[in-house]
Motif scaffolding. Structure first.
Motif, PDB file in Angstrom:
ATOM      1  N   UNK A  34       0.819  -1.220   0.000  1.00  0.00           N
ATOM      2  CA  UNK A  34       0.000   0.000   0.000  1.00  0.00           C
ATOM      3  C   UNK A  34       0.849   1.265   0.000  1.00  0.00           C
ATOM      4  N   UNK A  35       2.032   1.217   0.577  1.00  0.00           N
ATOM      5  CA  UNK A  35       2.889   2.408   0.609  1.00  0.00           C
ATOM      6  C   UNK A  35       3.589   2.679  -0.731  1.00  0.00           C
ATOM      7  N   UNK A  36       3.368   1.824  -1.723  1.00  0.00           N
ATOM      8  CA  UNK A  36       4.008   1.977  -3.034  1.00  0.00           C
ATOM      9  C   UNK A  36       3.077   2.595  -4.075  1.00  0.00           C
ATOM     10  N   UNK A  37       2.246   3.535  -3.637  1.00  0.00           N
ATOM     11  CA  UNK A  37       1.280   4.165  -4.547  1.00  0.00           C
ATOM     12  C   UNK A  37       1.989   4.873  -5.707  1.00  0.00           C
ATOM     13  N   UNK A  38       3.184   5.400  -5.453  1.00  0.00           N
ATOM     14  CA  UNK A  38       3.940   6.073  -6.521  1.00  0.00           C
ATOM     15  C   UNK A  38       4.282   5.095  -7.646  1.00  0.00           C
ATOM     16  N   UNK A  39       4.638   3.865  -7.275  1.00  0.00           N
ATOM     17  CA  UNK A  39       4.959   2.863  -8.296  1.00  0.00           C
ATOM     18  C   UNK A  39       3.701   2.434  -9.042  1.00  0.00           C
ATOM     19  N   UNK A  40       2.593   2.340  -8.326  1.00  0.00           N
ATOM     20  CA  UNK A  40       1.349   1.939  -8.992  1.00  0.00           C
ATOM     21  C   UNK A  40       1.004   2.938 -10.092  1.00  0.00           C
ATOM     22  N   UNK A  41       1.095   4.228  -9.807  1.00  0.00           N
ATOM     23  CA  UNK A  41       0.764   5.227 -10.835  1.00  0.00           C
ATOM     24  C   UNK A  41       1.753   5.163 -11.996  1.00  0.00           C
ATOM     25  N   UNK A  42       3.018   4.899 -11.701  1.00  0.00           N
ATOM     26  CA  UNK A  42       4.023   4.739 -12.760  1.00  0.00           C
ATOM     27  C   UNK A  42       3.691   3.526 -13.630  1.00  0.00           C
ATOM     28  N   UNK A  43       3.356   2.413 -13.000  1.00  0.00           N
ATOM     29  CA  UNK A  43       3.066   1.190 -13.750  1.00  0.00           C
ATOM     30  C   UNK A  43       1.795   1.337 -14.580  1.00  0.00           C
ATOM     31  N   UNK A  44       0.800   2.021 -14.034  1.00  0.00           N
ATOM     32  CA  UNK A  44      -0.428   2.275 -14.799  1.00  0.00           C
ATOM     33  C   UNK A  44      -0.096   3.112 -16.032  1.00  0.00           C
ATOM     34  N   UNK A  45       0.777   4.096 -15.871  1.00  0.00           N
ATOM     35  CA  UNK A  45       1.203   4.926 -17.009  1.00  0.00           C
ATOM     36  C   UNK A  45       1.915   4.074 -18.062  1.00  0.00           C
ATOM     37  N   UNK A  46       2.755   3.139 -17.619  1.00  0.00           N
ATOM     38  CA  UNK A  46       3.485   2.287 -18.559  1.00  0.00           C
ATOM     39  C   UNK A  46       2.561   1.304 -19.267  1.00  0.00           C
ATOM     40  N   UNK A  47       1.525   0.852 -18.577  1.00  0.00           N
ATOM     41  CA  UNK A  47       0.514   0.005 -19.222  1.00  0.00           C
ATOM     42  C   UNK A  47      -0.162   0.807 -20.332  1.00  0.00           C
ATOM     43  N   UNK A  48      -0.525   2.048 -20.028  1.00  0.00           N
ATOM     44  CA  UNK A  48      -1.134   2.922 -21.036  1.00  0.00           C
ATOM     45  C   UNK A  48      -0.207   3.165 -22.212  1.00  0.00           C
TER      46      UNK A  48
END
Length: 151
Positions: A34-48
């Motif tokens: 849960x503390x890795x929200x910054x990585x989640x947004x990065x990974x979502x961007x890379x999926x896009x």
């Protein structure tokens, strides 16, 4: 082999690599804490990013009159299984997730490099693939820098 068919095969290989990349980042998101929200947004961007790249490739495949591959590569499936096994032994920490993502980014770079080495590739497709490889290189370097910044 006819150039049109050869070009379509190259493009379809890159479609599959982008499918692998999407699946890899979806798996990486599952691994995050849960503390890795910054990585989640990065990974979502890379999926896009991979969805956009894949659409550009698919448009070219259709223009060549060929069918678009929908699956992932066997090596991509092996990569995702390796990621699962490695996570069991090393936990789900940020550095492990980023290491696995960099492994996938390296594979994408190799695939694009191999595509560009094909002599049958038309000039316009060579240009498209060169641009996509450069775009993916920026993402690779971002993942690598994040990984290297971990303790």
């Amino acid at each position: 082999m006819e150039t049109r068919t050869a070009n379509a095969e190259i493009l379809n290989d890159l479609v599959q690599i982008n499918n692998d990349r999407i699946a890899g980042y979806e798996k990486a998101i599952e691994e995050l804490q849960s503390e890795d929200a910054d990585l989640k947004s990065l990974f979502v961007r890379m999926i896009g990013e991979s969805h956009k790249l894949k659409m550009a490739l698919a448009t070219e495949v259709q223009a060549l009159g060929e069918d678009i591959d929908q699956g992932t590569t066997n090596s991509g499936k092996i990569y995702r299984a390796w990621m699962d096994v490695k996570a069991v032994f090393t936990g789900h920490d940020r550095k492990t997730v980023l290491n696995n993502c960099e492994f996938g980014e390296d594979a994408a770079q190799r695939a694009y490099k191999m595509a560009l080495e094909d002599e049958d590739l038309s000039a316009d497709l060579r240009s498209l693939i060169t641009e996509q490889k450069a775009q993916l290189r920026v993402s690779h370097d971002e993942i690598k820098a994040l990984r290297d910044s971990q303790a």
